[in-house]
Design an enzyme around this catalytic site. Sequence first.
Site, PDB file in Angstrom:
ATOM      1  CG  ASP A  13      -1.752  -1.244   1.368  1.00 44.06           C
ATOM      2  OD1 ASP A  13      -2.413  -1.626   0.397  1.00 44.06           O
ATOM      3  OD2 ASP A  13      -1.718  -1.861   2.452  1.00 44.06           O
ATOM      4  CE  LYS A  16       3.526  -2.208  -4.561  1.00 40.57           C
ATOM      5  NZ  LYS A  16       3.134  -1.893  -3.165  1.00 40.57           N
ATOM      6  N   GLY A  40      -3.761  -4.283  -4.842  1.00 38.94           N
ATOM      7  CA  GLY A  40      -4.600  -3.235  -5.404  1.00 38.94           C
ATOM      8  C   GLY A  40      -3.767  -2.000  -5.648  1.00 38.94           C
ATOM      9  CG  HIS A  41      -0.655  -1.586  -7.912  1.00 42.39           C
ATOM     10  ND1 HIS A  41       0.400  -1.912  -8.720  1.00 42.39           N
ATOM     11  CD2 HIS A  41      -0.384  -2.159  -6.711  1.00 42.39           C
ATOM     12  CE1 HIS A  41       1.273  -2.661  -8.039  1.00 42.39           C
ATOM     13  NE2 HIS A  41       0.793  -2.825  -6.823  1.00 42.39           N
ATOM     14  CD  GLN A 224       1.222  -8.895  -3.058  1.00 42.72           C
ATOM     15  OE1 GLN A 224       2.148  -9.333  -3.707  1.00 42.72           O
ATOM     16  NE2 GLN A 224      -0.021  -9.061  -3.455  1.00 42.72           N
TER      17      GLN A 224
END
Length: 423
Positions: A13, A16, A40-41, A224
């Site tokens: 988180d 990125k 989740g990006h 991650q």
Amino acid sequence: MAVDLLLGLQWGDEGKGKIVDVLTKDYGIIARFQGGPNAGHTLEFDGIKHVLRTIPSGIFHKESMNIIGNGVVIDPVVFVKELEGLDKFGIDYKKTLIVSRKAHVILPTHRLLDAASEASKGKAKIGSTLKGIGPTYMDKTGRNGIRIGDLELANWEEKYRSLADKHEAMIKFYDVAIEYDLNELEKEFFEAVKALKELTFIDSEEYLNTAIKNGTTILAEGAQGSLLDIDFGTYPFVTSSNTTAAGACTGLGIAPNKVKEVYGIFKAYTTRVGSGPFPTELFDETGAKMAKIGNEFGAVTGRPRRCGWLDLVALKYAVQVNGVTQLMMMKGDVLSGFDTLKICTQYKYKGETISHLPYNIEPENVTPIYTEVKGWKEDLTGMTEASQLPKALNDYIDFLEKELEVPIKIVSVGPDRTQTIHR
């Protein structure tokens, strides 16, 4: 031409997706090298928020190719929903998105196994996202897995049936009540596989190494964070893949001597989702304030993130194992308004003062030792130049650069791609 890597240096988180989006204009190929839909990006531009889970974060740039590498695990159902989300923006992903034949497929029964395994652990659960990631990687290392290339074979459904039957027998072994309708899940799965097969499947290591020879610029995108790495993270509260720089080589099929820049991304403070040790975690109003201002909820799971002061011991460790050459500090704007900031520079570990990350950082073994620095009051979100940053923030950055011995090249002052200051 060399390959540049972009990695998270904390427990995920870090931001990125935003930075990949900002940097993509400089690269011909963006390549995801590990993880799956547990990542989740989040990208934000033109007033719209996008959350990508498996698709590389360069997908919104028409000039760049996006590759899902062999180290990634793909859930066809989730993946196709992601593609449908791109349709409304007119993204021609059939031209710019290609998938490695060696990437493994997440089956519906992998998700069920994940849920059964986590439920059976009770209070000892590891905080799995229940996306089937762990069981899929287990089948990969157990040499049972189904890969994207298998979907092109005439008998792949037989292989699927055999593996799904084996999974159902394993679910019974856990002796926990997991309710499911496999027929319904499989109907959705097989429909998604049909849609997935409309994309181009490639031998990605050949594709990427040819691109390197031809001088194409490549950015490898991690998912991650380094502290969730299966080998170097806070085991067992980790993910199932190598999230560090080494994972880019095995997750894409590129040699170590082809890697040039290693961009390391970190938040100006620390967060963690799910279970696991977190030495600088705050349980007071300060932690709640950070969470509220930073909107600290998981992009995929929606789970609230635990918040704490910046842990420089853990950050130094991540910089070291990844060979980071440039740093990018995210969410500097969230710390505006705190009179004093704390930075963990050492641990008290079993009665001894140490400056490295030890084998075990459970709270009974570790107490953080803090250095206090002055905070800043200014709102950073409208700033566009490094010269506008307040002195206290520059002092904070200078302190971190001196300790980490790596330059901080980017400071993010908001979620939008325009709220990015280059130093």
